[in-house]
Write a protein that holds these residues in place. Structure first.
Motif, short mmCIF file in Angstrom:
data_model
loop_
_atom_site.label_atom_id
_atom_site.label_comp_id
_atom_site.label_asym_id
_atom_site.label_seq_id
_atom_site.Cartn_x
_atom_site.Cartn_y
_atom_site.Cartn_z
N UNK A 1 0.84 -1.19 0.00
CA UNK A 1 0.00 0.00 0.00
C UNK A 1 0.87 1.24 0.00
N UNK A 2 0.26 2.40 -0.21
CA UNK A 2 0.94 3.68 -0.09
C UNK A 2 0.55 4.31 1.23
N UNK A 3 1.52 4.79 1.96
CA UNK A 3 1.26 5.38 3.26
C UNK A 3 1.93 6.75 3.34
N UNK A 4 1.12 7.76 3.63
CA UNK A 4 1.65 9.08 3.93
C UNK A 4 1.90 9.11 5.44
N UNK A 5 3.16 9.10 5.84
CA UNK A 5 3.49 9.02 7.26
C UNK A 5 2.89 10.16 8.07
N UNK A 6 2.58 11.27 7.41
CA UNK A 6 1.99 12.38 8.13
C UNK A 6 0.65 11.99 8.75
#
Length: 344
Positions: A274-279
């Motif tokens: 998956x894609x994860x925006x750490x913010x």
């Protein structure tokens, strides 16, 4: 005895019905006549090579060695004991804890030498199996088939619930709620911990069944407004998500979680990456857990909850052992509700 072996990676044609010698119980072991064996994603993904086709294919560094008899959700009757085991074990109706390890109590599931029945040991797609006596527990229900549905899915769900430390009245979203782990997550969160459970499935035809298990609301992942529907139904963000889907619902899960919410995953049937925006994680103070299986103490606690009627068995269909290919093919079809069980 009759057994079904996986002879290599590939489709169901890699499952072969064979005649092999009945195993002899070693010191500390018992011989169990298998009465039922539930089917899990684990043995199918192992055969298909989803865990890898080299050293990463099993739980141990050396990987799975073929041929291997799969199957980890095993119930049966003890018919023989090895040295060091009391003869009084003979005749005992048992459910098998699914792995060995040298890990200390409470950490046995994360020990480096954790070895799984059906992966590192020959498992329950057979008429007999040898297993350590100390890992054989009294069956929680009278039925061999009903008792065989809990081992891996139930223990995994129990451990997931323990990790997120559910408090009564919290709202918990459960994905894949009509499957093995998901349906147990619904029951454990609602009936053991007193949570308000939102179940997510594909087809709302199972809504009434899920509400009988303890869900207060049921949603379809096909809805384009799923996150909004969950937030509206709860009057705001939810406390935690118990996920078995992965990528397909990951963004939605993070969107509906409250600040300080918890996300626990034990499967990825809807996508392994998956894609994860750490913010999103750090701005919302989200805690994430990876989970599979659990401890012996959790297994015992789960069996007690089953005996108390807080967790019910869900059986979709049984197959004869020799029809293991058909059973695994059926397992992968959509629209099932409950476990598939092989009966020797």
């Amino acid at each position: 005895m009759k057994a079904v072996q996986v002879i290599g990676y590939g489709d169901v044609d890699q499952l072969q019905v064979v005649d092999v010698a009945i195993p002899s119980p070693k010191r500390g072991e018992v011989l169990v006549r298998v009465k039922a064996c539930g089917i899990n994603n684990t043995e199918i993904w192992m055969r298909e090579g989803a865990y890898g086709t080299d050293k990463e294919s099993g739980w141990r560094p050396e990987g799975v060695q073929f041929p291997r008899v799969p199957g980890s959700d095993i119930t049966g009757e003890v018919v023989k004991v090895g040295s060091g085991v009391e003869e009084t074990m003979v005749g005992r109706r048992v459910i098998l804890f699914p792995f060995t390890s040298s890990g200390q109590d409470g950490k046995e599931h994360i020990a480096d030498d954790m070895s799984f029945i059906g992966s590192e040991y020959d498992g329950g797609y057979a008429e007999y199996v040898a297993w350590p006596a100390a890992l054989c527990y009294d069956m929680p229900l009278d039925s061999f088939v009903d008792s065989a549905v809990f081992t891996v899915s139930g223990l995994t769900a129990w451990h997931m619930n323990e990790q997120i430390e559910i408090q009564p009245g919290q709202t918990i979203v459960v994905t894949g709620a009509s499957g093995g782990v998901g349906s147990f997550n619904v029951q454990i969160a609602a009936n053991v911990h007193g949570a308000n459970v939102f179940a997510i499935v594909g087809d709302l035809k199972d809504e009434a069944k899920l509400k009988e298990l303890g869900a207060s609301r049921v949603f379809s992942y096909r809805s384009e407004a799923l996150a909004d529907e969950i937030l509206e139904a709860n009057g705001g963000p939810v406390d935690a998500v118990l996920d078995v889907v992965g990528d397909a619902l990951f963004a939605t899960s993070l969107e509906v979680l409250k600040n300080g919410g918890k996300f626990c995953i034990s499967g990825s049937a809807g996508g392994q990456q998956t894609n994860l925006d750490f913010r999103t994680m750090y701005l919302k103070h989200i805690t994430m857990y990876g989970s599979v299986l659990g401890t012996r103490a959790e297994f015992q606690a789960m069996l007690e909850a089953i005996e108390a009627g807080k967790i019910r068995p869900l059986v979709d269909r049984t197959f004869p052992l020799v029809e293991a290919r058909d059973a695994q093919t059926y397992f992968k079809q959509r629209g099932k509700f409950g476990k598939i069980v092989l009966v020797p």
